[in-house]
Scaffold this motif. Structure first.
Motif, PDB file in Angstrom:
ATOM      1  N   LEU A   4       0.836  -1.193   0.000  1.00  0.00           N
ATOM      2  CA  LEU A   4       0.000   0.000   0.000  1.00  0.00           C
ATOM      3  C   LEU A   4       0.872   1.245   0.000  1.00  0.00           C
ATOM      4  O   LEU A   4       1.832   1.326   0.780  1.00  0.00           O
ATOM      5  N   VAL A   5       0.535   2.201  -0.838  1.00  0.00           N
ATOM      6  CA  VAL A   5       1.292   3.453  -0.926  1.00  0.00           C
ATOM      7  C   VAL A   5       0.315   4.622  -0.864  1.00  0.00           C
ATOM      8  O   VAL A   5      -0.524   4.788  -1.756  1.00  0.00           O
ATOM      9  N   SER A  21      -4.986   9.434  -1.215  1.00  0.00           N
ATOM     10  CA  SER A  21      -5.144   8.249  -2.050  1.00  0.00           C
ATOM     11  C   SER A  21      -4.251   7.143  -1.504  1.00  0.00           C
ATOM     12  O   SER A  21      -3.198   7.415  -0.927  1.00  0.00           O
ATOM     13  N   CYS A  22      -4.668   5.921  -1.717  1.00  0.00           N
ATOM     14  CA  CYS A  22      -3.875   4.764  -1.313  1.00  0.00           C
ATOM     15  C   CYS A  22      -3.939   3.759  -2.446  1.00  0.00           C
ATOM     16  O   CYS A  22      -5.006   3.186  -2.712  1.00  0.00           O
ATOM     17  N   VAL A  79      -7.991   3.313  -2.835  1.00  0.00           N
ATOM     18  CA  VAL A  79      -8.961   3.803  -1.865  1.00  0.00           C
ATOM     19  C   VAL A  79      -8.643   5.262  -1.580  1.00  0.00           C
ATOM     20  O   VAL A  79      -7.478   5.672  -1.599  1.00  0.00           O
ATOM     21  N   TYR A  80      -9.687   6.031  -1.341  1.00  0.00           N
ATOM     22  CA  TYR A  80      -9.541   7.475  -1.158  1.00  0.00           C
ATOM     23  C   TYR A  80     -10.105   7.908   0.190  1.00  0.00           C
ATOM     24  O   TYR A  80     -10.989   7.263   0.758  1.00  0.00           O
ATOM     25  N   LEU A  81      -9.596   9.031   0.670  1.00  0.00           N
ATOM     26  CA  LEU A  81     -10.185   9.679   1.840  1.00  0.00           C
ATOM     27  C   LEU A  81     -10.285  11.168   1.521  1.00  0.00           C
ATOM     28  O   LEU A  81      -9.265  11.864   1.473  1.00  0.00           O
ATOM     29  N   GLN A  82     -11.498  11.609   1.271  1.00  0.00           N
ATOM     30  CA  GLN A  82     -11.747  13.034   1.050  1.00  0.00           C
ATOM     31  C   GLN A  82     -11.962  13.687   2.400  1.00  0.00           C
ATOM     32  O   GLN A  82     -12.864  13.298   3.154  1.00  0.00           O
ATOM     33  N   ALA A  97      -4.829   0.899   5.364  1.00  0.00           N
ATOM     34  CA  ALA A  97      -4.613  -0.477   5.781  1.00  0.00           C
ATOM     35  C   ALA A  97      -5.621  -1.391   5.108  1.00  0.00           C
ATOM     36  O   ALA A  97      -6.731  -0.972   4.779  1.00  0.00           O
ATOM     37  N   ALA A  98      -5.204  -2.647   4.921  1.00  0.00           N
ATOM     38  CA  ALA A  98      -6.052  -3.641   4.264  1.00  0.00           C
ATOM     39  C   ALA A  98      -6.392  -4.762   5.237  1.00  0.00           C
ATOM     40  O   ALA A  98      -5.519  -5.260   5.952  1.00  0.00           O
ATOM     41  N   ASP A  99      -7.644  -5.131   5.239  1.00  0.00           N
ATOM     42  CA  ASP A  99      -8.175  -6.154   6.145  1.00  0.00           C
ATOM     43  C   ASP A  99      -8.778  -7.275   5.310  1.00  0.00           C
ATOM     44  O   ASP A  99      -9.750  -7.054   4.583  1.00  0.00           O
ATOM     45  N   TRP A 100      -8.203  -8.493   5.433  1.00  0.00           N
ATOM     46  CA  TRP A 100      -8.738  -9.636   4.685  1.00  0.00           C
ATOM     47  C   TRP A 100     -10.073 -10.035   5.331  1.00  0.00           C
ATOM     48  O   TRP A 100     -10.145 -10.923   6.169  1.00  0.00           O
ATOM     49  N   PHE A 101     -11.104  -9.331   4.929  1.00  0.00           N
ATOM     50  CA  PHE A 101     -12.411  -9.492   5.571  1.00  0.00           C
ATOM     51  C   PHE A 101     -13.456  -9.242   4.502  1.00  0.00           C
ATOM     52  O   PHE A 101     -13.812  -8.114   4.211  1.00  0.00           O
ATOM     53  N   LYS A 102     -13.947 -10.340   3.939  1.00  0.00           N
ATOM     54  CA  LYS A 102     -14.869 -10.213   2.825  1.00  0.00           C
ATOM     55  C   LYS A 102     -16.262  -9.848   3.310  1.00  0.00           C
ATOM     56  O   LYS A 102     -16.566  -9.872   4.493  1.00  0.00           O
TER      57      LYS A 102
END
Length: 126
Positions: A4-5, A21-22, A79-82, A97-102
């Protein structure tokens, strides 16, 4: 493995706006719920916002609800955060952050997230 960047941080006056942005690597981005967290100097990392893998659900910390909006574009693995109506107390390093949660749910605990970006600084001057 997901990398993730984050980008889009900077210095802004109170009342201003920024969009973070990510960008995520990997072909399974759409399987992860995504979250934004922040950490101010001397404070613990705290939850800001999250969006489910399907983008059907979002959730916000009380302190940002109505001012911040999280969104995602699965075709762009981003993914964005306005962030609008920024306040000096929003000053922090912001992490995605990424969560393996479908499914259509999100989680808010730091420990629930599997992968983290390096962070981007947001500074709001008064």
């Amino acid at each position: 493995q997901v990398q993730l960047v984050e980008s889009g941080g900077g210095l802004v006056q109170a009342g201003g706006s920024l969009r973070l942005s990510c960008a995520a690597s990997g072909r399974t981005f759409s399987s992860y719920a995504m979250g934004w967290f922040r950490q101010a100097p001397g404070k613990e990392r705290e939850f800001v916002a999250a969006i489910s893998a399907s983008a059907g659900s979002t959730y916000y910390a009380h302190s940002v609800k109505g001012r911040f909006t999280i969104s995602r574009d699965n075709a762009k693995n981003t993914v964005y955060l306005q962030m609008n109506t920024l306040k000096p107390e929003d000053t922090a390093v912001y992490y995605c952050a990424a969560d393996w949660f479908k499914g259509d749910a999100v989680r808010t605990r730091v420990s629930s997230y599997d992968y983290w970006g390096q962070g981007t600084q947001v500074t709001v001057s008064s």
